[in-house]
Scaffold this motif. Sequence first.
Motif, PDB file in Angstrom:
ATOM      1  N   GLY A   1       0.838  -1.186   0.000  1.00 28.61           N
ATOM      2  CA  GLY A   1       0.000   0.000   0.000  1.00 28.61           C
ATOM      3  C   GLY A   1       0.875   1.239   0.000  1.00 28.61           C
ATOM      4  O   GLY A   1       1.918   1.277   0.646  1.00 28.61           O
TER       5      GLY A   1
ATOM      6  N   ARG B   1     -12.689  -0.419  -8.891  1.00 31.87           N
ATOM      7  CA  ARG B   1     -11.495  -0.067  -8.138  1.00 31.87           C
ATOM      8  C   ARG B   1     -11.550   1.349  -7.605  1.00 31.87           C
ATOM      9  O   ARG B   1     -10.856   1.701  -6.697  1.00 31.87           O
ATOM     10  CB  ARG B   1     -10.261  -0.243  -9.009  1.00 31.87           C
TER      11      ARG B   1
ATOM     12  N   ILE C   1     -10.322  -2.810   2.135  1.00 33.55           N
ATOM     13  CA  ILE C   1     -10.751  -1.452   1.842  1.00 33.55           C
ATOM     14  C   ILE C   1     -11.323  -0.841   3.108  1.00 33.55           C
ATOM     15  O   ILE C   1     -12.125  -1.473   3.803  1.00 33.55           O
ATOM     16  CB  ILE C   1     -11.805  -1.415   0.716  1.00 33.55           C
TER      17      ILE C   1
ATOM     18  N   GLN D   1      -3.275   3.298  -1.787  1.00 32.10           N
ATOM     19  CA  GLN D   1      -3.620   2.489  -2.945  1.00 32.10           C
ATOM     20  C   GLN D   1      -2.671   1.293  -3.022  1.00 32.10           C
ATOM     21  O   GLN D   1      -1.571   1.333  -2.468  1.00 32.10           O
ATOM     22  CB  GLN D   1      -3.528   3.307  -4.246  1.00 32.10           C
TER      23      GLN D   1
ATOM     24  N   HIS E   1     -11.633  -7.515  -0.373  1.00 32.59           N
ATOM     25  CA  HIS E   1     -11.934  -7.559  -1.802  1.00 32.59           C
ATOM     26  C   HIS E   1     -10.873  -8.397  -2.523  1.00 32.59           C
ATOM     27  O   HIS E   1      -9.825  -8.728  -1.965  1.00 32.59           O
ATOM     28  CB  HIS E   1     -11.966  -6.147  -2.378  1.00 32.59           C
TER      29      HIS E   1
ATOM     30  N   THR F   1      -5.066   0.041  -7.782  1.00 33.43           N
ATOM     31  CA  THR F   1      -6.367   0.512  -7.308  1.00 33.43           C
ATOM     32  C   THR F   1      -6.449   2.030  -7.422  1.00 33.43           C
ATOM     33  O   THR F   1      -5.415   2.713  -7.415  1.00 33.43           O
ATOM     34  CB  THR F   1      -6.618   0.100  -5.849  1.00 33.43           C
TER      35      THR F   1
ATOM     36  N   TYR G   1      -7.247  -7.883  -0.663  1.00 27.82           N
ATOM     37  CA  TYR G   1      -6.833  -6.664   0.017  1.00 27.82           C
ATOM     38  C   TYR G   1      -8.013  -6.132   0.821  1.00 27.82           C
ATOM     39  O   TYR G   1      -9.167  -6.565   0.653  1.00 27.82           O
ATOM     40  CB  TYR G   1      -6.348  -5.614  -0.983  1.00 27.82           C
TER      41      TYR G   1
ATOM     42  N   HIS H   1      -6.927   1.467   0.369  1.00 29.60           N
ATOM     43  CA  HIS H   1      -6.697   0.082  -0.038  1.00 29.60           C
ATOM     44  C   HIS H   1      -5.367  -0.350   0.580  1.00 29.60           C
ATOM     45  O   HIS H   1      -4.341   0.297   0.360  1.00 29.60           O
ATOM     46  CB  HIS H   1      -6.584  -0.054  -1.560  1.00 29.60           C
TER      47      HIS H   1
ATOM     48  N   TYR I   1     -10.678  -5.585 -11.141  1.00 30.49           N
ATOM     49  CA  TYR I   1     -11.513  -5.875  -9.976  1.00 30.49           C
ATOM     50  C   TYR I   1     -12.333  -7.139 -10.220  1.00 30.49           C
ATOM     51  O   TYR I   1     -12.960  -7.307 -11.262  1.00 30.49           O
ATOM     52  CB  TYR I   1     -12.448  -4.694  -9.706  1.00 30.49           C
TER      53      TYR I   1
END
Length: 321
Positions: free
Chosen positions: A211, A321, A256, A219, A268, A234, A254, A240, A276
Amino acid sequence: MFFKTRRCLTVALVLSLLIPMHIAKSGYTAGRTKIAFSSTRDGNSEIYVMDSDEGNLKRLMANQVYDGKPAWSPDGQQIAFVSNREDDRYQIYVMHVDGRNAKKLTDTLENTDPSWSPDGQKIAFTSRNAGGRAHIAVMDADGHNSLKLTDGQVPSWSPDGTRVAFEFLKDGINQIYEININGQGFKGVTRDFANKKASAWSPNGQQIAYGSLHEGFFQIYVVDVNGKNRVRLTRNQVHHWHPAWSPNGETIAYAISDVNVPGRGTIHLMTADGKYLKQLSDFHNGRDAHPDFGPIGLAVAPSSNTITIWGRLKKLAPDLR
């Protein structure tokens, strides 16, 4: 007659790919796996498992303390995790995959973020001293012979067992670094000016997912282990983080977290190139985090003692995403 027969065979083949075929076996599903994750959906952080294609959610423990940051052993028989169940200090424990037989492995000030070596013989983790300074340590899987490896936190073991990736704070910015397991070869992987979070080594050893803060939101990115070919996967204006590769390297799970709803989050799934796929955990008044895949072939046992074999046909969900 020949063409009719051929058409029937073609239809039968397509249907065989779309309709699950049940074979009495062990209760596991071929080609599938479990995902362990932590969730506050029941009021405090507990560890849950679910199938990687959704369904069969199961809570492994129920208590009033923190249990989180699960890490599946390579043989699929144990889960290492973090808990403050004794004297309110965060320590690393290991338990059977059904939640039984929890055993404490560490007993110094604070220890978190377990990561198994590929052979299952060692566990790397974050350890903090009385001043709060974090370093990467490595211990035997039974908790013995703990040794400091380097300053840093949140380790991720390489699939060949020779290196560890981790976060390291330099000049006020967290970056992803890696080091050989013998303590040599300390080098940076990421080089930009945004904080990094929770790296994960790809199963083929070629990439690291992590991340990274981008315009106010974390992201998911992937980068080659030499620091080249950095790609953002993402893009939505939510956080994320906590990426985890599937064992075959085809997908990344991952978490969210919606900044507009503090304390709420879901797990997700996307393809390794950022397409996605779907939301795995349901919306609820809590936060799901820290997903980790079990080995291929493990799945939460269905109600019948069967294996379900699916074809490879699949339809991607809209790109959310």
